[in-house]
Motif scaffolding. Sequence first.
Motif, PDB file in Angstrom:
ATOM      1  N   GLY A   6       0.907  -1.061  -0.087  1.00 59.53           N
ATOM      2  CA  GLY A   6      -0.091   0.007   0.067  1.00 59.53           C
ATOM      3  C   GLY A   6       1.102   1.164   0.034  1.00 59.53           C
ATOM      4  O   GLY A   6       2.071   1.210   0.341  1.00 59.53           O
ATOM      5  N   ILE A   7       0.437   2.377  -0.168  1.00 61.33           N
ATOM      6  CA  ILE A   7       0.931   3.628  -0.409  1.00 61.33           C
ATOM      7  C   ILE A   7       1.476   3.966   1.027  1.00 61.33           C
ATOM      8  O   ILE A   7       2.532   4.554   0.970  1.00 61.33           O
ATOM      9  N   LYS A   8       0.802   3.623   2.108  1.00 60.48           N
ATOM     10  CA  LYS A   8       1.250   3.944   3.323  1.00 60.48           C
ATOM     11  C   LYS A   8       2.788   3.160   3.745  1.00 60.48           C
ATOM     12  O   LYS A   8       3.645   3.773   4.243  1.00 60.48           O
ATOM     13  N   GLU A   9       2.603   1.928   3.257  1.00 64.33           N
ATOM     14  CA  GLU A   9       3.941   0.827   3.461  1.00 64.33           C
ATOM     15  C   GLU A   9       4.929   1.763   2.535  1.00 64.33           C
ATOM     16  O   GLU A   9       6.172   1.588   3.095  1.00 64.33           O
ATOM     17  N   LEU A  30      -0.422  -0.004  -4.250  1.00 63.48           N
ATOM     18  CA  LEU A  30      -1.928   0.241  -4.315  1.00 63.48           C
ATOM     19  C   LEU A  30      -2.143   1.534  -3.636  1.00 63.48           C
ATOM     20  O   LEU A  30      -1.645   1.997  -2.634  1.00 63.48           O
ATOM     21  N   PHE A  31      -3.157   2.202  -4.207  1.00 63.51           N
ATOM     22  CA  PHE A  31      -3.828   3.240  -3.447  1.00 63.51           C
ATOM     23  C   PHE A  31      -5.130   3.369  -3.435  1.00 63.51           C
ATOM     24  O   PHE A  31      -6.103   3.132  -4.503  1.00 63.51           O
ATOM     25  N   ARG A  32      -6.015   3.350  -2.359  1.00 65.42           N
ATOM     26  CA  ARG A  32      -7.389   2.838  -2.169  1.00 65.42           C
ATOM     27  C   ARG A  32      -7.607   1.631  -3.073  1.00 65.42           C
ATOM     28  O   ARG A  32      -8.617   1.401  -3.774  1.00 65.42           O
ATOM     29  N   GLU A  38       4.640   0.717 -10.405  1.00 62.82           N
ATOM     30  CA  GLU A  38       5.211  -0.560  -9.957  1.00 62.82           C
ATOM     31  C   GLU A  38       6.628   0.439 -10.001  1.00 62.82           C
ATOM     32  O   GLU A  38       7.194   1.036 -10.585  1.00 62.82           O
ATOM     33  N   ILE A  39       7.513  -0.564  -9.018  1.00 60.84           N
ATOM     34  CA  ILE A  39       8.650   0.056  -8.707  1.00 60.84           C
ATOM     35  C   ILE A  39       9.488  -1.573  -8.880  1.00 60.84           C
ATOM     36  O   ILE A  39       9.096  -2.488  -8.580  1.00 60.84           O
ATOM     37  N   HIS A  40      10.575  -1.184 -10.067  1.00 63.67           N
ATOM     38  CA  HIS A  40      11.332  -2.659 -10.080  1.00 63.67           C
ATOM     39  C   HIS A  40      12.624  -2.270 -10.470  1.00 63.67           C
ATOM     40  O   HIS A  40      13.149  -0.947 -10.750  1.00 63.67           O
ATOM     41  N   PRO A  41      13.386  -3.353 -10.347  1.00 64.63           N
ATOM     42  CA  PRO A  41      15.129  -2.872 -10.594  1.00 64.63           C
ATOM     43  C   PRO A  41      15.136  -2.432 -12.127  1.00 64.63           C
ATOM     44  O   PRO A  41      14.508  -3.073 -12.935  1.00 64.63           O
ATOM     45  N   MET A  42      16.295  -1.831 -12.349  1.00 66.32           N
ATOM     46  CA  MET A  42      16.381  -1.215 -13.522  1.00 66.32           C
ATOM     47  C   MET A  42      17.723  -2.044 -14.132  1.00 66.32           C
ATOM     48  O   MET A  42      18.600  -2.215 -13.494  1.00 66.32           O
ATOM     49  N   SER A  43      17.644  -2.279 -15.453  1.00 64.50           N
ATOM     50  CA  SER A  43      18.796  -2.841 -16.173  1.00 64.50           C
ATOM     51  C   SER A  43      19.866  -2.074 -16.400  1.00 64.50           C
ATOM     52  O   SER A  43      19.632  -0.741 -16.580  1.00 64.50           O
ATOM     53  N   GLY A  44      20.888  -2.441 -16.669  1.00 68.60           N
ATOM     54  CA  GLY A  44      22.145  -1.635 -17.237  1.00 68.60           C
ATOM     55  C   GLY A  44      21.736  -0.722 -18.333  1.00 68.60           C
ATOM     56  O   GLY A  44      22.099   0.431 -18.537  1.00 68.60           O
ATOM     57  N   ASP A  45      20.981  -1.339 -19.396  1.00 66.75           N
ATOM     58  CA  ASP A  45      20.744  -0.524 -20.383  1.00 66.75           C
ATOM     59  C   ASP A  45      19.674   0.588 -20.153  1.00 66.75           C
ATOM     60  O   ASP A  45      19.728   1.848 -20.821  1.00 66.75           O
ATOM     61  N   ASP A  46      18.718   0.318 -19.173  1.00 67.93           N
ATOM     62  CA  ASP A  46      17.734   1.508 -18.713  1.00 67.93           C
ATOM     63  C   ASP A  46      18.692   2.839 -18.226  1.00 67.93           C
ATOM     64  O   ASP A  46      18.330   3.717 -18.463  1.00 67.93           O
ATOM     65  N   ILE A  47      19.516   2.265 -17.250  1.00 69.39           N
ATOM     66  CA  ILE A  47      20.314   3.493 -16.619  1.00 69.39           C
ATOM     67  C   ILE A  47      20.986   4.135 -17.702  1.00 69.39           C
ATOM     68  O   ILE A  47      21.233   5.346 -17.614  1.00 69.39           O
ATOM     69  N   GLU A  48      21.778   3.636 -18.700  1.00 67.62           N
ATOM     70  CA  GLU A  48      22.509   4.045 -19.843  1.00 67.62           C
ATOM     71  C   GLU A  48      21.534   5.196 -20.359  1.00 67.62           C
ATOM     72  O   GLU A  48      22.009   6.269 -20.920  1.00 67.62           O
ATOM     73  N   LEU A  64      14.424  11.415  -2.872  1.00 63.98           N
ATOM     74  CA  LEU A  64      13.136  10.732  -2.980  1.00 63.98           C
ATOM     75  C   LEU A  64      12.826  10.061  -1.854  1.00 63.98           C
ATOM     76  O   LEU A  64      11.700  10.339  -1.153  1.00 63.98           O
ATOM     77  N   GLU A  65      13.577   9.362  -1.191  1.00 68.39           N
ATOM     78  CA  GLU A  65      13.588   8.711   0.017  1.00 68.39           C
ATOM     79  C   GLU A  65      13.186   9.789   1.404  1.00 68.39           C
ATOM     80  O   GLU A  65      12.318   9.558   1.957  1.00 68.39           O
ATOM     81  N   LYS A  66      13.844  10.915   1.166  1.00 67.38           N
ATOM     82  CA  LYS A  66      13.571  12.138   2.116  1.00 67.38           C
ATOM     83  C   LYS A  66      12.248  12.492   2.092  1.00 67.38           C
ATOM     84  O   LYS A  66      11.418  12.664   2.778  1.00 67.38           O
ATOM     85  N   MET A  67      11.735  12.586   0.553  1.00 68.98           N
ATOM     86  CA  MET A  67      10.250  13.230   0.472  1.00 68.98           C
ATOM     87  C   MET A  67       9.317  11.945   0.905  1.00 68.98           C
ATOM     88  O   MET A  67       8.195  12.528   1.397  1.00 68.98           O
ATOM     89  N   LEU A  68       9.541  10.815   0.678  1.00 70.68           N
ATOM     90  CA  LEU A  68       8.509   9.744   1.077  1.00 70.68           C
ATOM     91  C   LEU A  68       8.575   9.729   2.520  1.00 70.68           C
ATOM     92  O   LEU A  68       7.482   9.039   3.162  1.00 70.68           O
ATOM     93  N   THR A  69       9.507  10.199   3.235  1.00 71.69           N
ATOM     94  CA  THR A  69       9.639   9.652   4.720  1.00 71.69           C
ATOM     95  C   THR A  69       9.039  11.057   5.583  1.00 71.69           C
ATOM     96  O   THR A  69       9.004  10.844   6.800  1.00 71.69           O
ATOM     97  N   LYS A  70       8.831  12.102   4.832  1.00 69.58           N
ATOM     98  CA  LYS A  70       8.420  13.063   5.617  1.00 69.58           C
ATOM     99  C   LYS A  70       6.934  13.050   6.295  1.00 69.58           C
ATOM    100  O   LYS A  70       5.866  12.388   5.860  1.00 69.58           O
TER     101      LYS A  70
END
Length: 70
Positions: A6-9, A30-32, A38-48, A64-70
């Motif tokens: 969930g979004i809270k998690e 999920l939200f409501r 979706e959050i997923h690992p990126m491949s080397g090609d994605d990063i390039e 991003l982590e700081k924004m989400l933990t406020k």
Amino acid sequence: MTKVIGIKELQTGTRKIREGVENGTRYVVLFRSKPIFEIHPMSGDDIEELHFNDEEIIAMGRKLEKMLTK
């Protein structure tokens, strides 16, 4: 492996989720009770394709982590 959270998690468990992604876990957020992204690992090609260097990626992740933990 795919996990549904969930979004809270997402807001309270970013470090655990980041570690999961680093280990290959995909997350459907999920939200409501509806999947919104979706959050997923990126491949080397994605990063390039993004044309970011490692320091920029790390800085964005921390921001991003700081924004989400406020």
